[in-house]
Design a protein around this motif. Structure first.
Motif, PDB file in Angstrom:
ATOM      1  N   ARG A 134       2.100   1.673  -3.548  1.00 35.89           N
ATOM      2  CA  ARG A 134       0.986   2.051  -4.420  1.00 35.89           C
ATOM      3  C   ARG A 134       0.613   3.518  -4.225  1.00 35.89           C
ATOM      4  N   LYS A 135       0.553   3.974  -2.982  1.00 31.77           N
ATOM      5  CA  LYS A 135       0.201   5.372  -2.717  1.00 31.77           C
ATOM      6  C   LYS A 135       1.255   6.317  -3.271  1.00 31.77           C
ATOM      7  N   GLU A 157       0.822  -1.195   0.000  1.00 37.27           N
ATOM      8  CA  GLU A 157       0.000   0.000   0.000  1.00 37.27           C
ATOM      9  C   GLU A 157       0.862   1.253   0.000  1.00 37.27           C
TER      10      GLU A 157
END
Length: 303
Positions: A84-85, A81
């Protein structure tokens, strides 16, 4: 029909507008750049004066389209995550810079879905792209052309790399059509090492048929024209000089003169091992354009 669009990936050293000057010096009428360092997560917006100078030079030189290649760090389908961010934020920056610079195309490798299923990777890539462009104006008003089109590039077919088949590229494009202007960028080296046949005449026709049946010929806006160091089906993404690899001159001549791709820009990302290699590769491509006698110009005919 206008002149065929043949160019190179060029440096922006000394100012982003210098890429247009380098295109003129090489004899290119289209080109690709990085809008910032491809190895850094954060990048500043280009100066407004530089953007205007680049756009003015391109108009003066009739150098179009211009493509921008997204940073290699961006992985919009990462299982992490955090990554991805960071990728969503970096991709939004890429879109903002492309709009400021007046680019027609933004070329994207969707990323690696390692640790997920392929379906999860496709879903996550589409969701991440939609998140990144939220609130940005990529479409012109009314019937105007898109201000910027994001091109999904096919990959060399590594196990977890999203886009290793035409079907995967087509599926991601299909998920994005309602979100933003989208198309495809196909790389000859990636096609070849992923297992598609561009070399034999029959194989080329079969491959074009597969593109038509999945992505759609009109959806392809850019070809990255790169010869390959590795064998077909090897999955090894190693670019080689035009005519010196396992694809060969005949295949590039067939592609460049194919009326089904006359709407495309052909942009080389070949190695620069020695000074002058960029000129050598550009000239090799231009020599393959058919003459008025419908002959392929001899490779050694240009001084």
């Amino acid at each position: 029909m206008g002149l065929p669009r043949i160019g190179m990936h060029l440096s922006t050293s000394g100012g982003v507008w210098r890429a247009a000057e380098r295109a003129r010096e090489l004899g290119a009428n289209t080109f690709q750049i990085f809008s910032a360092s491809p190895r850094m997560w954060r990048a500043s917006m280009p100066e407004a004066a530089d953007c205007k100078k680049l756009q003015a030079l391109r108009r003066e030189l009739d150098c179009t389209p211009m493509a921008i290649h997204v940073s290699y760090l961006v992985n919009l389908c990462s299982q992490s995550e955090e990554v991805r961010k960071k990728s969503v934020a970096a991709f939004r920056g890429e879109v903002e810079r492309a709009l400021a610079l007046g680019a027609e195309y933004l070329v994207l490798h969707p990323g690696s879905w390692r640790g997920l299923t392929r379906e999860e990777g496709l879903r996550l890539a589409a969701e991440s792209i939609a998140e990144a462009v939220e609130g940005l104006q990529l479409r012109g008003s009314g019937k105007a052309k898109p201000r910027l089109r994001v091109l999904i590039e096919n990959t060399a077919g590594a196990e977890f790399s999203l886009g290793g088949s035409f079907e995967q590229v087509a599926e991601l494009i299909g998920r994005l059509k309602t979100v933003l202007p989208v198309g495809a960028c196909l790389d000859t080296c990636h096609c070849h090492v992923a297992g598609y046949d561009l070399v034999s005449e029959a194989g080329y026709e079969e491959t074009v048929g597969q593109i038509a049946a999945t992505i759609g010929l009109d959806t392809v806006r850019v070809w990255h024209v790169n010869d390959a160091k590795a064998a077909r089906g090897s999955k090894l993404d190693r670019h080689q000089h035009i005519g010196e690899g396992t694809i060969g001159l005949e295949a590039f001549g067939r592609l460049l003169n194919d009326p089904r791709f006359a709407h495309c820009a052909f942009i080389a990302e070949t190695p620069v091992d020695e000074p002058g290699d960029d000129v050598k590769n550009l000239r090799a491509l231009k020599r393959l354009l058919r003459t008025s006698q419908n002959q392929v110009t001899a490779v050694n005919s240009l001084a």
